[in-house]
Design a protein around this motif. Structure first.
Motif, PDB file in Angstrom:
ATOM      1  N   ASP A 168       0.690  -1.267  -0.276  1.00  0.00           N
ATOM      2  CA  ASP A 168       0.129   0.273   0.093  1.00  0.00           C
ATOM      3  C   ASP A 168       1.201   0.751   0.332  1.00  0.00           C
ATOM      4  O   ASP A 168       0.977   2.223  -1.095  1.00  0.00           O
ATOM      5  CB  ASP A 168      -0.979   0.395   0.992  1.00  0.00           C
ATOM      6  CG  ASP A 168      -1.825  -0.916   1.069  1.00  0.00           C
ATOM      7  OD1 ASP A 168      -2.205  -1.507   0.052  1.00  0.00           O
ATOM      8  OD2 ASP A 168      -2.754  -1.259   2.328  1.00  0.00           O
ATOM      9  N   GLN A 217       3.620   1.500  -1.156  1.00  0.00           N
ATOM     10  CA  GLN A 217       4.513   1.247  -2.892  1.00  0.00           C
ATOM     11  C   GLN A 217       3.563   1.882  -3.749  1.00  0.00           C
ATOM     12  O   GLN A 217       4.094   2.972  -3.888  1.00  0.00           O
ATOM     13  CB  GLN A 217       5.293   0.216  -3.219  1.00  0.00           C
ATOM     14  CG  GLN A 217       6.205  -0.127  -1.758  1.00  0.00           C
ATOM     15  CD  GLN A 217       7.401  -0.966  -2.904  1.00  0.00           C
ATOM     16  OE1 GLN A 217       7.394  -0.781  -3.638  1.00  0.00           O
ATOM     17  NE2 GLN A 217       8.261  -1.933  -1.970  1.00  0.00           N
ATOM     18  N   THR A 218       2.160   1.907  -3.279  1.00  0.00           N
ATOM     19  CA  THR A 218       1.321   2.256  -4.171  1.00  0.00           C
ATOM     20  C   THR A 218       1.059   3.911  -3.909  1.00  0.00           C
ATOM     21  O   THR A 218       0.977   4.696  -5.035  1.00  0.00           O
ATOM     22  CB  THR A 218       0.017   1.864  -4.438  1.00  0.00           C
ATOM     23  OG1 THR A 218      -0.094   0.032  -4.119  1.00  0.00           O
ATOM     24  CG2 THR A 218      -0.944   2.568  -4.581  1.00  0.00           C
ATOM     25  N   LEU A 219       1.103   4.276  -2.453  1.00  0.00           N
ATOM     26  CA  LEU A 219       0.680   5.381  -2.533  1.00  0.00           C
ATOM     27  C   LEU A 219       2.183   6.337  -2.955  1.00  0.00           C
ATOM     28  O   LEU A 219       2.004   7.358  -3.154  1.00  0.00           O
ATOM     29  CB  LEU A 219       1.194   5.565  -0.696  1.00  0.00           C
ATOM     30  CG  LEU A 219       1.017   7.044  -0.316  1.00  0.00           C
ATOM     31  CD1 LEU A 219      -0.788   7.999  -0.155  1.00  0.00           C
ATOM     32  CD2 LEU A 219       1.195   6.566   0.887  1.00  0.00           C
ATOM     33  N   SER A 268       4.648   9.971  -8.970  1.00  0.00           N
ATOM     34  CA  SER A 268       3.709  10.356 -10.406  1.00  0.00           C
ATOM     35  C   SER A 268       3.481  11.959 -10.507  1.00  0.00           C
ATOM     36  O   SER A 268       3.092  12.335 -11.704  1.00  0.00           O
ATOM     37  CB  SER A 268       2.516   9.518 -11.600  1.00  0.00           C
ATOM     38  OG  SER A 268       1.371   9.420 -10.428  1.00  0.00           O
ATOM     39  N   ASP A 269       2.389  12.363  -9.098  1.00  0.00           N
ATOM     40  CA  ASP A 269       2.232  13.879  -9.729  1.00  0.00           C
ATOM     41  C   ASP A 269       2.976  14.642 -10.575  1.00  0.00           C
ATOM     42  O   ASP A 269       4.098  14.767 -10.460  1.00  0.00           O
ATOM     43  CB  ASP A 269       2.076  13.965  -7.930  1.00  0.00           C
ATOM     44  CG  ASP A 269       0.940  13.848  -7.954  1.00  0.00           C
ATOM     45  OD1 ASP A 269       0.110  12.949  -8.354  1.00  0.00           O
ATOM     46  OD2 ASP A 269       0.625  13.959  -6.681  1.00  0.00           O
ATOM     47  N   PHE A 280       4.622   5.689  -5.366  1.00  0.00           N
ATOM     48  CA  PHE A 280       4.371   5.901  -6.380  1.00  0.00           C
ATOM     49  C   PHE A 280       3.390   6.610  -7.395  1.00  0.00           C
ATOM     50  O   PHE A 280       3.783   7.417  -7.908  1.00  0.00           O
ATOM     51  CB  PHE A 280       3.769   4.415  -7.438  1.00  0.00           C
ATOM     52  CG  PHE A 280       5.591   3.791  -7.090  1.00  0.00           C
ATOM     53  CD1 PHE A 280       7.120   3.669  -7.577  1.00  0.00           C
ATOM     54  CD2 PHE A 280       4.930   2.322  -6.980  1.00  0.00           C
ATOM     55  CE1 PHE A 280       7.871   3.411  -6.972  1.00  0.00           C
ATOM     56  CE2 PHE A 280       6.838   1.726  -6.285  1.00  0.00           C
ATOM     57  CZ  PHE A 280       7.670   2.483  -7.052  1.00  0.00           C
ATOM     58  N   GLN A 281       1.994   6.893  -6.504  1.00  0.00           N
ATOM     59  CA  GLN A 281       1.198   7.985  -6.975  1.00  0.00           C
ATOM     60  C   GLN A 281       1.950   9.425  -6.729  1.00  0.00           C
ATOM     61  O   GLN A 281       2.142  10.282  -8.016  1.00  0.00           O
ATOM     62  CB  GLN A 281      -0.264   8.199  -6.392  1.00  0.00           C
ATOM     63  CG  GLN A 281      -1.447   7.265  -6.518  1.00  0.00           C
ATOM     64  CD  GLN A 281      -2.449   6.590  -5.673  1.00  0.00           C
ATOM     65  OE1 GLN A 281      -2.839   6.931  -4.447  1.00  0.00           O
ATOM     66  NE2 GLN A 281      -3.164   6.042  -5.870  1.00  0.00           N
ATOM     67  N   ALA A 282       2.168   9.488  -5.453  1.00  0.00           N
ATOM     68  CA  ALA A 282       2.860  10.840  -5.485  1.00  0.00           C
ATOM     69  C   ALA A 282       4.220  10.720  -5.998  1.00  0.00           C
ATOM     70  O   ALA A 282       3.748  12.263  -7.154  1.00  0.00           O
ATOM     71  CB  ALA A 282       3.191  10.957  -3.607  1.00  0.00           C
TER      72      ALA A 282
END
Ligand SMILES: Nc1ncnc2c1ncn2[C@@H]1O[C@H](COP(=O)(O)OP(=O)(O)O)[C@@H](O)[C@H]1O
Ligand SMILES: [Mg+2]
Length: 243
Positions: A8, A10-12, A18-19, A14-16
């Motif tokens: 979870d 790592q997903t958070l 990609s901003d 990678f989202q950050a």
């Protein structure tokens, strides 16, 4: 890579990532831990010219955190990192924030902040720009969060004394903000603590302040901002026989 992060997290992350890149932002990990993500800043051409290479500053900072951390010096530990980012745990509030918005007696924080700088100096290192907005206090320890001006390797006595002058100046400049009742007491606690901990570096800074005394009247003429107004008292307190 972020090997110790959960799926979870790592997903958070990678989202950050990609901003649009932000130099620094807080994130809350799945277990509730607050951390700070630092990235290479996206600068406009004008800012690039003013600030130099953001990528170089980023690498200098991350390298500095690793070097100082390995030496057991009081800097933010790196929890995870990638090519152009790293993550540090939340280390509390900055000394500037505590000075400007006190909620309790901050004596321990300002003592610890001064000791953190003295420790670094006594180990032979300089910070580069040890301003109180870049020292965090978590109720237990004071640590440096921002090492953008770090230079690796041992620093001369003069270089460490200049570092101290920058610290003293930041204490004076921030204490000049109107309406902060305990600011001058916080400032004086930090000064007295550093002076007791590293008297030789203080003595060299006093010498440099004496060479620079012509700056005080010039600074008074040059402007009325806090940074300018802090120059004369900074030079005066360093030259005073007793802090
Ligand atoms: N590890 C951390 N713990 C607590 N606050 C932090 C941390 N890292 C950054 N911050 C907050 O983010 C702000 C900016 O971070 P900083 O590392 O000083 O970057 P900048 O180069 O933008 O000044 C700090 O003033 C502080 O409020
Ligand atoms: Mg900073």
């Amino acid at each position: 890579m972020a090997t110790s992060l959960t799926q979870d997290d790592q997903t958070l992350l990678f989202q950050a990532l990609s901003d649009k890149a932000q130099r620094v932002r807080p994130l809350i990990l799945s277990a509730g831990q607050k951390v700070w993500l630092k990235q290479v800043e996206n600068l406009s051409l004008r800012l690039k010219l003013q600030k130099g290479s953001a990528a170089a500053a980023f690498l200098r900072e991350r390298n500095g955190l690793h070097i100082m951390g390995r030496l057991g010096l009081p800097v933010a530990p790196i929890l995870a990192e990638g090519e152009d980012w790293f993550m540090t745990p939340d280390l509390g509030l900055t000394l500037r924030r505590l000075m400007w918005h006190p909620t309790a007696d901050n004596t321990a924080a300002f003592k610890a902040g001064a000791l953190a700088l003295a420790k670094l100096h006594l180990a032979g290192h300089r910070h580069g720009r040890p301003a109180i907005r870049d020292i965090c206090w978590d109720g237990n320890a004071a640590r440096f969060i921002d090492l953008e001006r770090f230079k690796p390797g041992k620093a001369s006595l003069n270089a460490r004394a200049v570092d101290l002058i920058i610290f003293v100046h930041s204490l004076y400049a921030d204490a000049l903000k109107p309406g902060c009742a305990s600011a001058s007491a916080n400032r004086d606690t930090a000064l007295a603590t550093y002076r007791r901990a590293a008297p030789e570096i203080w003595a060299r800074a006093a010498q440099i302040a004496s060479w620079l005394r012509w700056l005080a009247p010039l600074a008074r003429l040059a402007g009325s901002g806090r940074e300018m107004r802090a120059i004369a008292p900074t030079l005066a307190v360093l030259r005073a026989r007793q802090g």
